[in-house]
Design a protein around this motif. Structure first.
Motif, PDB file in Angstrom:
ATOM      1  N   ALA A 165       0.831  -1.207   0.000  1.00 16.09           N
ATOM      2  CA  ALA A 165       0.000   0.000   0.000  1.00 16.09           C
ATOM      3  C   ALA A 165       0.864   1.255   0.000  1.00 16.09           C
ATOM      4  CB  ALA A 165      -0.930  -0.007   1.211  1.00 16.09           C
ATOM      5  N   MET A 166       1.895   1.278   0.828  1.00 21.66           N
ATOM      6  CA  MET A 166       2.740   2.471   0.891  1.00 21.66           C
ATOM      7  C   MET A 166       3.510   2.670  -0.416  1.00 21.66           C
ATOM      8  SD  MET A 166       1.868   3.776   3.665  1.00 21.66           S
ATOM      9  CE  MET A 166       3.010   5.162   3.770  1.00 21.66           C
ATOM     10  N   ALA A 167       3.963   1.575  -1.021  1.00 19.18           N
ATOM     11  CA  ALA A 167       4.678   1.681  -2.299  1.00 19.18           C
ATOM     12  C   ALA A 167       3.771   2.259  -3.382  1.00 19.18           C
ATOM     13  CB  ALA A 167       5.213   0.315  -2.729  1.00 19.18           C
ATOM     14  N   LYS A 168       2.504   1.862  -3.371  1.00 17.44           N
ATOM     15  CA  LYS A 168       1.563   2.353  -4.383  1.00 17.44           C
ATOM     16  C   LYS A 168       1.234   3.832  -4.156  1.00 17.44           C
ATOM     17  CE  LYS A 168       0.874  -1.589  -6.608  1.00 17.44           C
ATOM     18  NZ  LYS A 168       1.514  -2.585  -5.768  1.00 17.44           N
ATOM     19  N   TRP A 169       1.106   4.253  -2.901  1.00 12.91           N
ATOM     20  CA  TRP A 169       0.865   5.681  -2.642  1.00 12.91           C
ATOM     21  C   TRP A 169       2.102   6.502  -3.007  1.00 12.91           C
ATOM     22  CZ3 TRP A 169      -3.621   7.662  -2.642  1.00 12.91           C
ATOM     23  CH2 TRP A 169      -4.719   7.001  -2.105  1.00 12.91           C
ATOM     24  N   ASP A 170       3.273   5.968  -2.708  1.00 13.41           N
ATOM     25  CA  ASP A 170       4.504   6.663  -3.097  1.00 13.41           C
ATOM     26  C   ASP A 170       4.548   6.837  -4.613  1.00 13.41           C
ATOM     27  OD1 ASP A 170       5.333   6.796  -0.467  1.00 13.41           O
ATOM     28  OD2 ASP A 170       6.794   5.163  -0.626  1.00 13.41           O
ATOM     29  N   ALA A 171       4.157   5.788  -5.343  1.00 18.88           N
ATOM     30  CA  ALA A 171       4.168   5.844  -6.810  1.00 18.88           C
ATOM     31  C   ALA A 171       3.199   6.908  -7.320  1.00 18.88           C
ATOM     32  CB  ALA A 171       3.810   4.476  -7.387  1.00 18.88           C
ATOM     33  N   PHE A 172       2.038   7.024  -6.664  1.00 13.13           N
ATOM     34  CA  PHE A 172       1.067   8.043  -7.077  1.00 13.13           C
ATOM     35  C   PHE A 172       1.626   9.448  -6.877  1.00 13.13           C
ATOM     36  CE2 PHE A 172      -2.354  10.949  -5.473  1.00 13.13           C
ATOM     37  CZ  PHE A 172      -2.924  11.242  -6.712  1.00 13.13           C
ATOM     38  N   PHE A 173       2.158   9.725  -5.696  1.00 13.34           N
ATOM     39  CA  PHE A 173       2.656  11.069  -5.430  1.00 13.34           C
ATOM     40  C   PHE A 173       3.897  11.391  -6.264  1.00 13.34           C
ATOM     41  CE2 PHE A 173       0.284  10.249  -1.384  1.00 13.34           C
ATOM     42  CZ  PHE A 173      -0.643  11.259  -1.551  1.00 13.34           C
ATOM     43  N   GLN A 174       4.736  10.393  -6.503  1.00 10.19           N
ATOM     44  CA  GLN A 174       5.882  10.605  -7.386  1.00 10.19           C
ATOM     45  C   GLN A 174       5.417  10.836  -8.815  1.00 10.19           C
ATOM     46  OE1 GLN A 174       8.163   7.036  -6.685  1.00 10.19           O
ATOM     47  NE2 GLN A 174       8.717   7.641  -4.601  1.00 10.19           N
ATOM     48  N   GLY A 175       4.352  10.111  -9.200  1.00 10.83           N
ATOM     49  CA  GLY A 175       3.796  10.266 -10.543  1.00 10.83           C
ATOM     50  C   GLY A 175       3.234  11.655 -10.773  1.00 10.83           C
ATOM     51  N   LEU A 176       2.674  12.264  -9.732  1.00  8.09           N
ATOM     52  CA  LEU A 176       2.158  13.627  -9.857  1.00  8.09           C
ATOM     53  C   LEU A 176       3.270  14.589 -10.252  1.00  8.09           C
ATOM     54  CD1 LEU A 176      -0.263  14.077  -6.793  1.00  8.09           C
ATOM     55  CD2 LEU A 176      -0.857  13.611  -9.169  1.00  8.09           C
ATOM     56  N   LYS A 177       4.412  14.448  -9.605  1.00  8.85           N
ATOM     57  CA  LYS A 177       5.537  15.336  -9.904  1.00  8.85           C
ATOM     58  C   LYS A 177       6.072  15.094 -11.313  1.00  8.85           C
ATOM     59  CE  LYS A 177       7.087  15.676  -5.073  1.00  8.85           C
ATOM     60  NZ  LYS A 177       8.190  15.400  -4.119  1.00  8.85           N
ATOM     61  N   ALA A 178       6.183  13.816 -11.670  1.00 13.44           N
ATOM     62  CA  ALA A 178       6.725  13.476 -12.987  1.00 13.44           C
ATOM     63  C   ALA A 178       5.810  13.935 -14.118  1.00 13.44           C
ATOM     64  CB  ALA A 178       6.962  11.969 -13.077  1.00 13.44           C
ATOM     65  N   ALA A 179       4.490  13.884 -13.873  1.00 15.01           N
ATOM     66  CA  ALA A 179       3.532  14.226 -14.933  1.00 15.01           C
ATOM     67  C   ALA A 179       3.536  15.716 -15.260  1.00 15.01           C
ATOM     68  CB  ALA A 179       2.129  13.797 -14.516  1.00 15.01           C
ATOM     69  N   THR A 180       4.035  16.530 -14.343  1.00 17.20           N
ATOM     70  CA  THR A 180       4.036  17.976 -14.553  1.00 17.20           C
ATOM     71  C   THR A 180       4.769  18.362 -15.836  1.00 17.20           C
ATOM     72  OG1 THR A 180       4.011  18.339 -12.162  1.00 17.20           O
ATOM     73  CG2 THR A 180       4.628  20.207 -13.529  1.00 17.20           C
ATOM     74  N   ASP A 181       5.874  17.700 -16.103  1.00 17.72           N
ATOM     75  CA  ASP A 181       6.690  18.022 -17.284  1.00 17.72           C
ATOM     76  C   ASP A 181       6.487  17.038 -18.425  1.00 17.72           C
ATOM     77  OD1 ASP A 181       7.898  20.191 -15.888  1.00 17.72           O
ATOM     78  OD2 ASP A 181       9.237  18.770 -14.884  1.00 17.72           O
ATOM     79  N   SER A 182       5.481  16.154 -18.290  1.00 23.75           N
ATOM     80  CA  SER A 182       5.247  15.156 -19.332  1.00 23.75           C
ATOM     81  C   SER A 182       4.627  15.791 -20.574  1.00 23.75           C
ATOM     82  CB  SER A 182       4.319  14.067 -18.799  1.00 23.75           C
ATOM     83  OG  SER A 182       3.951  13.168 -19.832  1.00 23.75           O
ATOM     84  N   PRO A 183       5.105  15.414 -21.764  1.00 25.07           N
ATOM     85  CA  PRO A 183       4.580  15.995 -23.007  1.00 25.07           C
ATOM     86  C   PRO A 183       3.313  15.321 -23.524  1.00 25.07           C
ATOM     87  CG  PRO A 183       6.385  14.510 -23.523  1.00 25.07           C
ATOM     88  CD  PRO A 183       6.259  14.515 -22.020  1.00 25.07           C
ATOM     89  N   VAL A 184       2.823  14.289 -22.855  1.00 26.09           N
ATOM     90  CA  VAL A 184       1.662  13.562 -23.358  1.00 26.09           C
ATOM     91  C   VAL A 184       0.408  14.426 -23.274  1.00 26.09           C
ATOM     92  CG1 VAL A 184       2.657  11.353 -22.647  1.00 26.09           C
ATOM     93  CG2 VAL A 184       1.064  12.524 -21.140  1.00 26.09           C
ATOM     94  N   ALA A 185      -0.592  14.066 -24.074  1.00 27.27           N
ATOM     95  CA  ALA A 185      -1.853  14.812 -24.095  1.00 27.27           C
ATOM     96  C   ALA A 185      -2.500  14.800 -22.725  1.00 27.27           C
ATOM     97  CB  ALA A 185      -2.792  14.197 -25.131  1.00 27.27           C
ATOM     98  N   GLU A 186      -3.251  15.870 -22.420  1.00 27.81           N
ATOM     99  CA  GLU A 186      -3.843  16.024 -21.096  1.00 27.81           C
ATOM    100  C   GLU A 186      -4.805  14.894 -20.755  1.00 27.81           C
ATOM    101  OE1 GLU A 186      -3.209  18.743 -18.605  1.00 27.81           O
ATOM    102  OE2 GLU A 186      -1.498  18.357 -19.904  1.00 27.81           O
ATOM    103  N   ASN A 187      -5.580  14.418 -21.746  1.00 28.22           N
ATOM    104  CA  ASN A 187      -6.530  13.339 -21.433  1.00 28.22           C
ATOM    105  C   ASN A 187      -5.801  12.037 -21.096  1.00 28.22           C
ATOM    106  OD1 ASN A 187      -5.735  12.982 -24.186  1.00 28.22           O
ATOM    107  ND2 ASN A 187      -7.501  11.646 -24.508  1.00 28.22           N
ATOM    108  N   GLU A 188      -4.656  11.799 -21.749  1.00 28.55           N
ATOM    109  CA  GLU A 188      -3.873  10.609 -21.439  1.00 28.55           C
ATOM    110  C   GLU A 188      -3.193  10.749 -20.076  1.00 28.55           C
ATOM    111  OE1 GLU A 188      -1.190   9.477 -24.539  1.00 28.55           O
ATOM    112  OE2 GLU A 188      -2.660   9.839 -26.115  1.00 28.55           O
ATOM    113  N   LYS A 189      -2.736  11.955 -19.782  1.00 27.44           N
ATOM    114  CA  LYS A 189      -2.110  12.215 -18.488  1.00 27.44           C
ATOM    115  C   LYS A 189      -3.129  12.017 -17.368  1.00 27.44           C
ATOM    116  CE  LYS A 189       0.586  15.786 -18.334  1.00 27.44           C
ATOM    117  NZ  LYS A 189       1.081  17.184 -18.232  1.00 27.44           N
ATOM    118  N   LYS A 190      -4.324  12.513 -17.614  1.00 25.58           N
ATOM    119  CA  LYS A 190      -5.400  12.369 -16.629  1.00 25.58           C
ATOM    120  C   LYS A 190      -5.702  10.900 -16.369  1.00 25.58           C
ATOM    121  CE  LYS A 190     -10.363  13.413 -16.149  1.00 25.58           C
ATOM    122  NZ  LYS A 190     -11.501  14.156 -16.745  1.00 25.58           N
TER     123      LYS A 190
END
Length: 357
Positions: free
Chosen positions: A179-204
């Motif tokens: 559970a903690m690893a999955k929450w860590d992945a979510f919060f880390q993913g939020l930071k990584a997605a900020t600079d991601s070039p993918v379309a907004e609907n795919e990012k969402k």
């Protein structure tokens, strides 16, 4: 911060109106305006944040602080201030409060009762225990990932003898590593997605996927709470299992659990604890919507059992793309909110969708 009279009024409304669950107060989660708007509003001892997760306003404050800290990273969710998927959790906690599911089910204390401390969350309640895993654990992860400020230390206040409530990030990581690893992945993913070039609907869709994987990991970890189910009636126990089963469908479809969507799905939930003799869709003091939601939850769970678990697995297989997940969310809305939508139609569509993956 504490206004028990307001809660008493909400509880009285829930009972007297015999309609839908009370989950909103002035358009926000119950007693939201009395929660902590900043970390310093919560207890701090020796530079360590020490929230009391068995106090309703403290636990609700964890959600408010998480939403505020993550909103800058969730622009792909929409332009409204309430588009974060985390909003579903405080609404759920509010429903548990006003429906009496956070109160002491053993009857040995007045915790959570109108005659006692209305802000008290009982550690003996299965519902409050399950919710702990989707409130304390993600907050500890968010703090560890720097969303609450660098170097913040958090220690949850939990009474002696409550063994399955981990209290620090390290403690939760030891006892509930997945559970903690999955929450860590979510919060880390939020930071990584900020600079991601993918379309907004795919990012969402990607971020919602991470979010639901984390929430379901917490839900699976909350099996530690199962002994507390014995405090409730067999009818409430059945409902609790059906409620958990429904999460499998919602999570696989990457449901955007923002404030508006969550309110729509949570409002038809039963506004009181179910007792022996309650049999949907014919529970007299519950609304038509509440009876319908209970019937659908029961049907989804029973159908899955009769099919040997294949309904959930078929559904997960069908949710294989952004497009099918969008269709899946529409179908869930029809199934749960439209009494005219036939369950046989749901089954046939799901079967057809799996062949297209």
């Amino acid at each position: 911060m504490l206004f028990p009279a307001v809660l008493g009024l909400l509880l009285a409304c829930a009972v007297s109106l015999s309609s839908s669950a009370v989950i909103l107060e002035n358009g926000m989660p119950v007693l939201w305006g009395h929660t902590a708007g900043q970390l310093s509003d919560l207890p701090i001892q020796n530079d360590i944040l020490t929230p009391d997760p068995l106090h309703y306003l403290h636990r609700m404050s964890l959600y408010r602080l998480m939403i505020a800290a993550t909103d800058p990273f969730l622009g792909s969710m929409g332009t409204n201030a309430t588009d974060s998927p985390i909003w579903g959790l405080p609404l759920q906690l509010g429903w548990m409060l006003t429906s009496g599911r956070l109160a002491d089910p053993t009857g040995t204390t007045t915790c959570g009762l109108q005659t006692g401390d209305t802000m008290c969350i009982s550690s003996e309640s299965w519902w409050s225990c399950v919710n702990y895993f989707v409130s304390a654990l993600p907050f500890l992860s968010a703090a560890q990932q720097g969303f609450m400020g660098e170097g913040l230390q958090v220690q949850m206040q939990v009474p002696a003898g409550v063994q399955d409530y981990c209290t620090t990030y390290a403690d939760c990581l030891t006892h509930y590593p997945d559970a903690m690893a999955k929450w860590d992945a979510f919060f880390q993913g939020l930071k990584a997605a900020t600079d991601s070039p993918v379309a907004e609907n795919e990012k969402k869709d990607y971020l919602l996927g991470l979010y639901w994987v984390a929430q379901m990991a917490s839900t699976y970890a909350s099996a530690a709470c199962n002994a507390r189910q014995s405090h409730f009636s067999s009818v409430e126990l059945s409902f609790s299992k059906n409620w958990l089963n429904s999460a499998e469908y919602v999570s696989a479809a990457h449901f955007q659990s923002n404030l508006a969507n969550s309110a729509m799905f949570l409002t038809p939930l039963p506004g009181r604890i179910l007792k022996e003799g309650d049999q949907a869709p014919n529970i007299a003091d519950l609304s038509t919507d509440e009876n319908h939601s209970l019937s659908i939850f029961s049907w989804m769970s029973n159908a899955n059992t009769l099919l040997g678990g294949r309904l959930v697995s078929m559904w997960k297989s069908a949710m294989c793309s952004v497009q099918t997940r969008e269709k899946g969310r529409e179908m869930l809305g029809q199934l749960l909110l439209d009494p005219t939508f036939a369950t046989t139609t749901f089954l046939s569509i799901v079967t057809g969708m799996t062949t297209g993956c």
